[in-house]
Design a protein around this motif. Structure first.
Motif, PDB file in Angstrom:
ATOM      1  N   LEU A 177     -25.652  36.162 -29.232  1.00 12.04           N
ATOM      2  CA  LEU A 177     -24.716  36.541 -30.290  1.00 12.04           C
ATOM      3  C   LEU A 177     -25.377  36.771 -31.652  1.00 12.04           C
ATOM      4  N   LYS A 229     -21.974  38.301 -33.064  1.00 12.86           N
ATOM      5  CA  LYS A 229     -21.350  39.204 -32.100  1.00 12.86           C
ATOM      6  C   LYS A 229     -22.341  39.478 -30.984  1.00 12.86           C
ATOM      7  N   ARG A 230     -21.853  40.026 -29.894  1.00 15.38           N
ATOM      8  CA  ARG A 230     -22.736  40.501 -28.839  1.00 15.38           C
ATOM      9  C   ARG A 230     -23.343  41.843 -29.248  1.00 15.38           C
ATOM     10  N   ASP A 268     -16.038  33.287 -28.278  1.00 11.86           N
ATOM     11  CA  ASP A 268     -16.804  34.253 -27.488  1.00 11.86           C
ATOM     12  C   ASP A 268     -17.328  33.641 -26.197  1.00 11.86           C
TER      13      ASP A 268
END
Length: 256
Positions: free
Chosen positions: A147, A93-94, A199
């Motif tokens: 990420l 994820k960011r 993403d």
């Protein structure tokens, strides 16, 4: 390269890189203890290696569980010669999207797990005047990718832990090193491909060829065998001449 009758603990050893390291150590004569949070999988993996190998229940983020597992190994074998700290997970994820709980989960398994297992085995290694601790780091122990903030942070942290223990353990005959693989095609990596494609707004093929393999010399994934052979070399190295180091196994992605 022989590990005849040496007692080797491999965390997260029931599958993937950990199991291949365990298999390679067993072939070299080591007696392997597969430590895994899934004790049934650990026992199954140990049976697959053949007679003389065992599984042990171990959640590497739980200090009491780690201590129980290590004490069980000592009770059964009387010593620990090699620890491979391999247990790990990945969440992509960011930074602004990471929950603190997910951050802590990734860091706890990789970095806290390395600390807790090392802390547990060191007194036994010091008492014998010898021992080897290997951390399965990553190319991300030395650089970053988008990420993967907690993973990158934890893998960097393993470098500091290994170097500190190399300094402290050297006078006791204990050496530490970090294996830094590139992308290894395991279920952990396969899961990342569609996540990163979504993403980053690119195709899964582009994730593989540009993000994962773009900097390699041959567009090849690192294999579990590549990592296991490196682990065997480090586990059997005969002196403290090679300690506190990182060995990059990445098909040229990272060159030091």
């Amino acid at each position: 390269m022989e590990l005849t009758d040496r007692i080797c603990i491999v965390t997260g050893g029931a599958s993937g890189i950990g199991f291949e390291i365990a298999r390679t150590f067993a072939q070299a004569g080591g007696k392997v203890v597969i430590a895994d949070i899934n004790v049934d999988a650990a026992n199954d993996a140990a049976r697959a290696l053949g007679e003389g190998h065992t599984g042990v229940d171990m959640d590497v983020t739980d200090e009491a569980a780690v201590q129980r597992g290590v004490e069980k190994v000592i009770a059964e074998h009387g010593r620990i010669d090699v620890l491979v700290s391999n247990a790990g997970i990945q969440i992509v994820k960011r930074v602004e999207e990471f929950s603190y709980a997910d951050w802590r989960k990734v860091v706890a398994i990789h970095l806290d797990g390395g600390f807790l297992t090392s802390k547990a085995v060191l007194p036994h290694m010091y008492a014998r005047g010898s021992g080897t601790i290997l951390y399965v780091g990553s190319v991300h122990s030395q650089e970053a990718s988008a990420l993967k903030a907690p993973y990158v942070s934890a893998k960097h942290g393993l470098m500091g832990l290994a170097r500190t223990i190399a300094k402290e353990g050297g006078p006791h005959g204990v050496r530490t090193n970090v294996i830094c693989p590139g992308f290894v095609r395991t279920p952990l990596v396969d899961k990342q491909i569609p996540e990163q494609a979504k993403d980053l707004g690119i195709s899964e093929e582009e994730v593989v060829n540009e993000v994962m393999l773009g900097e390699t010399v041959d567009k090849e994934f690192t294999t579990v065998e590549d990592v296991a052979h490196t682990a065997l070399f480090l586990a059997t190295f005969p002196s403290n001449a090679l300690t506190g180091q990182s060995i990059v196994v990445s098909h040229g992605w990272r060159m030091d």
